[in-house]
Design a protein around this motif. Structure first.
Motif, PDB file in Angstrom:
ATOM      1  N   VAL A  48       0.816  -1.220   0.000  1.00  0.00           N
ATOM      2  CA  VAL A  48       0.000   0.000   0.000  1.00  0.00           C
ATOM      3  C   VAL A  48       0.849   1.270   0.000  1.00  0.00           C
ATOM      4  N   ALA A  49       1.649   1.478   1.042  1.00  0.00           N
ATOM      5  CA  ALA A  49       2.384   2.746   1.164  1.00  0.00           C
ATOM      6  C   ALA A  49       3.406   2.912   0.052  1.00  0.00           C
ATOM      7  N   TYR A  50       4.192   1.878  -0.209  1.00  0.00           N
ATOM      8  CA  TYR A  50       5.205   1.957  -1.268  1.00  0.00           C
ATOM      9  C   TYR A  50       4.532   2.118  -2.631  1.00  0.00           C
ATOM     10  N   GLY A  51       3.418   1.432  -2.806  1.00  0.00           N
ATOM     11  CA  GLY A  51       2.696   1.533  -4.077  1.00  0.00           C
ATOM     12  C   GLY A  51       2.165   2.927  -4.330  1.00  0.00           C
TER      13      GLY A  51
ATOM     14  N   GLN B  32      16.964  -9.416  16.066  1.00  0.00           N
ATOM     15  CA  GLN B  32      15.642  -8.870  16.342  1.00  0.00           C
ATOM     16  C   GLN B  32      15.571  -8.510  17.819  1.00  0.00           C
ATOM     17  N   LEU B  33      15.225  -7.255  18.111  1.00  0.00           N
ATOM     18  CA  LEU B  33      15.208  -6.772  19.486  1.00  0.00           C
ATOM     19  C   LEU B  33      13.788  -6.372  19.870  1.00  0.00           C
ATOM     20  N   LYS B  34      13.265  -6.973  20.926  1.00  0.00           N
ATOM     21  CA  LYS B  34      11.914  -6.658  21.397  1.00  0.00           C
ATOM     22  C   LYS B  34      11.907  -5.251  21.967  1.00  0.00           C
ATOM     23  N   ILE B  35      10.902  -4.461  21.588  1.00  0.00           N
ATOM     24  CA  ILE B  35      10.799  -3.076  22.051  1.00  0.00           C
ATOM     25  C   ILE B  35       9.441  -2.872  22.733  1.00  0.00           C
ATOM     26  N   LYS B  36       9.317  -1.767  23.461  1.00  0.00           N
ATOM     27  CA  LYS B  36       8.058  -1.465  24.130  1.00  0.00           C
ATOM     28  C   LYS B  36       7.827   0.043  24.109  1.00  0.00           C
ATOM     29  N   GLY B  37       6.556   0.420  24.156  1.00  0.00           N
ATOM     30  CA  GLY B  37       6.198   1.835  24.124  1.00  0.00           C
ATOM     31  C   GLY B  37       4.715   2.007  24.341  1.00  0.00           C
ATOM     32  N   ASN B  38       4.250   3.244  24.330  1.00  0.00           N
ATOM     33  CA  ASN B  38       2.854   3.526  24.655  1.00  0.00           C
ATOM     34  C   ASN B  38       1.964   3.708  23.433  1.00  0.00           C
ATOM     35  N   LEU B  39       2.504   3.403  22.235  1.00  0.00           N
ATOM     36  CA  LEU B  39       1.684   3.510  21.022  1.00  0.00           C
ATOM     37  C   LEU B  39       1.971   2.320  20.121  1.00  0.00           C
ATOM     38  N   ARG B  40       0.891   1.674  19.677  1.00  0.00           N
ATOM     39  CA  ARG B  40       0.972   0.622  18.660  1.00  0.00           C
ATOM     40  C   ARG B  40       0.075   1.047  17.497  1.00  0.00           C
ATOM     41  N   CYS B  41       0.632   1.032  16.298  1.00  0.00           N
ATOM     42  CA  CYS B  41      -0.113   1.517  15.133  1.00  0.00           C
ATOM     43  C   CYS B  41       0.314   0.709  13.916  1.00  0.00           C
ATOM     44  N   ASN B  42      -0.651   0.283  13.095  1.00  0.00           N
ATOM     45  CA  ASN B  42      -0.308  -0.549  11.951  1.00  0.00           C
ATOM     46  C   ASN B  42      -0.118   0.239  10.652  1.00  0.00           C
ATOM     47  N   THR B  43       0.016   1.564  10.741  1.00  0.00           N
ATOM     48  CA  THR B  43       0.292   2.373   9.550  1.00  0.00           C
ATOM     49  C   THR B  43       1.553   3.197   9.764  1.00  0.00           C
ATOM     50  N   GLY B  44       2.384   3.224   8.743  1.00  0.00           N
ATOM     51  CA  GLY B  44       3.607   4.012   8.822  1.00  0.00           C
ATOM     52  C   GLY B  44       3.347   5.495   8.948  1.00  0.00           C
ATOM     53  N   HIS B  45       2.269   5.969   8.314  1.00  0.00           N
ATOM     54  CA  HIS B  45       1.963   7.406   8.377  1.00  0.00           C
ATOM     55  C   HIS B  45       1.623   7.828   9.811  1.00  0.00           C
TER      56      HIS B  45
ATOM     57  N   LEU C 160      11.314   3.094  10.693  1.00  0.00           N
ATOM     58  CA  LEU C 160      10.489   3.166   9.487  1.00  0.00           C
ATOM     59  C   LEU C 160      11.364   3.137   8.240  1.00  0.00           C
ATOM     60  N   PRO C 161      10.802   2.682   7.106  1.00  0.00           N
ATOM     61  CA  PRO C 161      11.540   2.703   5.842  1.00  0.00           C
ATOM     62  C   PRO C 161      11.733   4.120   5.320  1.00  0.00           C
ATOM     63  N   ASN C 162      12.693   4.248   4.424  1.00  0.00           N
ATOM     64  CA  ASN C 162      13.047   5.560   3.872  1.00  0.00           C
ATOM     65  C   ASN C 162      11.890   6.240   3.155  1.00  0.00           C
ATOM     66  N   TYR C 163      10.969   5.469   2.548  1.00  0.00           N
ATOM     67  CA  TYR C 163       9.907   6.123   1.787  1.00  0.00           C
ATOM     68  C   TYR C 163       8.868   6.790   2.686  1.00  0.00           C
ATOM     69  N   TYR C 164       8.886   6.509   3.976  1.00  0.00           N
ATOM     70  CA  TYR C 164       8.032   7.245   4.918  1.00  0.00           C
ATOM     71  C   TYR C 164       8.717   8.506   5.436  1.00  0.00           C
ATOM     72  N   ILE C 165       9.998   8.418   5.761  1.00  0.00           N
ATOM     73  CA  ILE C 165      10.623   9.491   6.528  1.00  0.00           C
ATOM     74  C   ILE C 165      11.882  10.074   5.856  1.00  0.00           C
ATOM     75  N   GLY C 166      12.128   9.724   4.600  1.00  0.00           N
ATOM     76  CA  GLY C 166      13.317  10.223   3.909  1.00  0.00           C
ATOM     77  C   GLY C 166      13.384  11.734   3.848  1.00  0.00           C
ATOM     78  N   GLN C 167      12.286  12.376   3.489  1.00  0.00           N
ATOM     79  CA  GLN C 167      12.259  13.837   3.394  1.00  0.00           C
ATOM     80  C   GLN C 167      12.392  14.487   4.768  1.00  0.00           C
ATOM     81  N   ASP C 168      11.833  13.842   5.801  1.00  0.00           N
ATOM     82  CA  ASP C 168      11.946  14.377   7.158  1.00  0.00           C
ATOM     83  C   ASP C 168      13.394  14.343   7.642  1.00  0.00           C
ATOM     84  N   LEU C 169      14.129  13.283   7.283  1.00  0.00           N
ATOM     85  CA  LEU C 169      15.535  13.200   7.662  1.00  0.00           C
ATOM     86  C   LEU C 169      16.349  14.288   6.959  1.00  0.00           C
ATOM     87  N   LYS C 170      16.072  14.492   5.673  1.00  0.00           N
ATOM     88  CA  LYS C 170      16.797  15.522   4.923  1.00  0.00           C
ATOM     89  C   LYS C 170      16.525  16.914   5.480  1.00  0.00           C
ATOM     90  N   ALA C 171      15.281  17.154   5.892  1.00  0.00           N
ATOM     91  CA  ALA C 171      14.897  18.479   6.389  1.00  0.00           C
ATOM     92  C   ALA C 171      15.254  18.677   7.856  1.00  0.00           C
TER      93      ALA C 171
END
Length: 289
Positions: free
Chosen positions: A100-103, A207-220, A235-246
């Motif tokens: 979905v997201a990559y497409g 593979q490292l087990k992580i924990k936090g206060n939010l679980r979400c099945n969408t990269g956005h 997250l993969p680069n296609y979600y956050i690539g522009q955010d890293l550059k900026a």
């Protein structure tokens, strides 16, 4: 030609497990599909399908008949592709599937450019994160990401995916930047489909087990949470690539970044000579970053 009537309709119903979906695939009404399949069963004097209000499935005789019909239809499609190859121009329907997201971000724009270049091709593309069985679903080409299961499908690597662990500058200012994997236990890690993250440590994948206060099945959704300083995210680069550059997000734990994953074009062996499939794969290979 009466012996061929209803065959395409039966195969479409068998592969989609639905008269309605079969009608949409063939561009005809559900009623027409039902009539043609019913007439075929009557002509063969054999029940091919079990029909219920929830599902359509094949009888034992239906499975046998389907295998032979699929071979015949594949042969006809191959003959048409051979003629198209002689003319040198791709044409006809190309069925595709992609994540979905990559497409949305990468594949659909390339498909649209392809249609501008080859107007005689019609594309039916479904964006889904579900692993679709290509042959059973009548799919010509699938885009998959990551490690591939062993199969008889032909695979061509057309791009790559890079996973980053990152956070907003505000979050890192408040809670500090982790420099080792053991420090992740002290951070709020935003969880996606899995409660573990993947890393490369001393040359071995981990593979490292992580924990936090939010679980979400969408990269956005995870990206938005990270931008608002809620925690670390992978997250993969296609979600956050522009955010890293900026500079809106900052990559951390770069020394443990897992190897880049392949983005693959998959297609059944019996479709590898199709001009439209071949050209679409080449088009994607040139266009994708």
């Amino acid at each position: 030609m009466q012996e061929w009537e209803g065959v395409s309709e039966f195969v479409a119903v068998a592969e989609t497990e639905s008269f309605t979906k079969a009608g949409k695939r063939l561009g005809i009404s559900t009623a027409q599909v039902s009539r043609q399949v019913g007439a075929l069963e009557q002509r063969l004097d054999t029940k091919l399908l079990y029909r219920t209000t929830r599902k359509v499935s094949m009888t034992e005789e239906g499975h046998l008949y389907y295998r032979h019909c699929r071979q015949v239809l594949d042969g006809l499609e191959e003959a048409e592709r051979a003629l198209s190859s002689l003319r040198g121009l791709p044409q006809g329907l190309l069925r595709m599937t992609a994540p979905v997201a990559y497409g949305e971000k990468y594949i659909l724009p390339v498909v649209n450019d392809f249609l501008l270049a080859y107007p005689n091709v019609e594309v039916d593309i479904a964006l889904t994160n579900r692993q679709v069985r290509l042959v059973d679903a009548g799919i010509d080409l699938a885009i998959r990401i990551g490690k591939l299961a062993d199969s008889s499908l032909i695979a061509k690597r057309i791009s790559q995916r890079i996973n980053y662990v990152c956070a907003s500058p505000d979050y890192l200012k408040r809670f500090g930047e982790p420099h080792s994997l053991s420090e992740l236990s002290r951070h709020n890690c935003l969880i996606g489909n899995h409660d573990y993250w993947r890393f490369l440590e001393q040359g071995r994948e981990r593979q490292l087990k992580i924990k936090g206060n939010l679980r979400c099945n969408t990269g956005h959704g995870l990206r938005d949470a990270a931008l608002k300083g809620l925690g670390l995210v992978q997250l993969p680069n296609y979600y956050i690539g522009q955010d890293l550059k900026a500079g809106r997000l900052v990559s951390v734990l770069n020394a443990y970044q897992e190897p880049n994953e392949g983005v693959w074009a998959l297609y059944p062996q019996n479709r590898h000579l199709s001009p439209k499939v071949k050209l679409m794969v080449e088009f994607l290979d040139r266009a994708l970053p």
